[in-house]
Scaffold this motif. Structure first.
Motif, mmCIF file in Angstrom:
data_model
loop_
_atom_site.group_PDB
_atom_site.id
_atom_site.type_symbol
_atom_site.label_atom_id
_atom_site.label_comp_id
_atom_site.label_asym_id
_atom_site.label_seq_id
_atom_site.Cartn_x
_atom_site.Cartn_y
_atom_site.Cartn_z
ATOM 1 N N ASP A 137 0.854 -1.192 0.000
ATOM 2 C CA ASP A 137 0.000 0.000 0.000
ATOM 3 C C ASP A 137 0.887 1.238 0.000
ATOM 4 O O ASP A 137 1.315 1.697 1.060
ATOM 5 N N PRO A 138 1.206 1.792 -1.173
ATOM 6 C CA PRO A 138 2.099 2.953 -1.210
ATOM 7 C C PRO A 138 1.520 4.175 -0.519
ATOM 8 O O PRO A 138 2.262 4.990 0.026
ATOM 9 N N VAL A 139 0.196 4.301 -0.504
ATOM 10 C CA VAL A 139 -0.422 5.457 0.149
ATOM 11 C C VAL A 139 -0.259 5.357 1.661
ATOM 12 O O VAL A 139 -0.027 6.357 2.351
ATOM 13 N N GLY A 140 -0.345 4.160 2.194
ATOM 14 C CA GLY A 140 -0.196 3.974 3.630
ATOM 15 C C GLY A 140 1.244 3.904 4.092
ATOM 16 O O GLY A 140 1.511 3.885 5.295
ATOM 17 N N SER A 141 2.177 3.881 3.161
ATOM 18 C CA SER A 141 3.593 3.819 3.501
ATOM 19 C C SER A 141 4.097 5.192 3.945
ATOM 20 O O SER A 141 3.634 6.221 3.452
ATOM 21 N N PRO A 142 5.069 5.236 4.869
ATOM 22 C CA PRO A 142 5.654 6.523 5.259
ATOM 23 C C PRO A 142 6.610 7.091 4.224
ATOM 24 O O PRO A 142 7.077 8.224 4.359
ATOM 25 N N ILE A 143 6.911 6.319 3.168
ATOM 26 C CA ILE A 143 7.833 6.788 2.123
ATOM 27 C C ILE A 143 7.109 7.791 1.228
ATOM 28 O O ILE A 143 6.064 7.460 0.661
ATOM 29 N N PRO A 144 7.632 9.009 1.080
ATOM 30 C CA PRO A 144 6.944 10.008 0.245
ATOM 31 C C PRO A 144 6.732 9.566 -1.196
ATOM 32 O O PRO A 144 5.696 9.844 -1.797
ATOM 33 N N LEU A 145 7.729 8.886 -1.770
ATOM 34 C CA LEU A 145 7.609 8.399 -3.148
ATOM 35 C C LEU A 145 6.660 7.214 -3.180
ATOM 36 O O LEU A 145 6.892 6.204 -2.512
#
Length: 289
Positions: free
Chosen positions: A222-230
């Motif tokens: 889940d890229p949206v839930g990840s803390p990584i900005p990218l």
């Protein structure tokens, strides 16, 4: 091939980024000396390289022992005739993986981490440099630093101090050795690093990053839930970091020296801890009216 006929010594190559880099470097034409504190792992990785058609030899070696680093370089020369690249990659986490506070940390625990992540870089670099000077054709040292040497990881004060020290070694050695044609650079990974770092030495080599394992457990990334900005469709992995190492190890980076390259950062190091929302500028304008 970006490393055709180059000979590389890799420390900590039995798992994680070291193993991934050994496999990648071999695919790019390198002769690889696989070293690790755990002998069985070195033999397994060397066999994986050979099975894929590459050239590799294995050696049990401790980066905190100067004679072991000299032996790794000597093996490279004995087997392949020369040394071109030293990848000083070996690392270890603090005992307790950040759970032991400063006031309960012993001097022995603090020194054990720094012996690997900083002194190990010194000893690997020293052994490689002696051979580079004998050859008289320059050389290349690449180091695995850490974003933890740039920003503070909670509970990882000994690790962060050692990595920051390794970063400065890279800058200082790059400056000192440049006149001999020897380059010294490091990556400072933020994401995509081996989950094996948090596991006992005898644990199975997973070949996966923390983020990949978390995604598997959650049923997907889940890229949206990840803390990584990218936000990308797949999690960061070991190969993402290995490609950064490959760039610094190759002639494509021939005029880069004394540099710490944040790898798989994804914008994390550009963040602040204050939680601004996306409309914070508009909010400030409204408040000022």
């Amino acid at each position: 091939m970006r490393l055709k006929d180059k000979t590389v010594v890799i420390t900590g190559a039995g798992s994680g980024l070291g193993r991934e880099s050994a496999l990648l470097f071999a695919r790019e034409g390198a002769n690889v000396v696989v070293t690790d504190l755990i002998e069985a792992r070195t033999k397994k990785v060397a066999a994986e390289v050979q099975k894929a058609g590459g050239k590799a030899v294995a050696l049990k070696a401790d980066v905190t022992v100067e004679a072991d680093m000299d032996a790794a370089v000597e093996l490279a020369v004995a087997e392949f005739g020369r040394l071109d690249i030293m990848f000083a990659n070996a690392g270890c986490a603090p005992e307790g993986f950040g759970a032991i506070p400063l006031w309960e940390t012993t001097l022995e625990q603090f020194n054990a981490v720094n012996a690997v992540v900083m002194t190990g870089v010194f000893l690997a670099s020293k052994a490689a440099t002696k051979q580079f000077l004998r050859q008289g054709e320059g050389g290349n040292i690449v180091v695995t630093g850490s974003a933890g040497g740039i920003m503070a990881y909670p509970g990882f004060f000994s690790y962060g101090a050692g990595k920051a020290g390794a970063h400065h070694l890279v800058r200082a050695l790059g400056n000192d050795l440049g006149k001999y044609g020897i380059r010294v650079n490091a990556i400072a990974p933020c994401h995509g690093m081996s989950a094996n770092l948090a596991m006992p030495p005898e644990a199975e080599v997973l070949g996966k990053s923390y983020e990949e394992l978390a995604a598997a457990e959650a049923g997907g990334w889940d890229p949206v839930g990840s803390p990584i900005p990218l936000q990308l469709s797949t999690p960061p992995n070991l190969l993402d970091n290995a490609y950064a190492v490959l760039f610094l190890a190759s002639d494509e980076s021939r005029y880069i020296n004394g540099v710490i390259l944040p790898a798989t950062d994804g914008g994390s190091l550009s963040k602040v801890s204050i939680p601004f929302d996306d409309n914070w500028k508009l909010d400030q304008e409204v408040l000022q009216k």
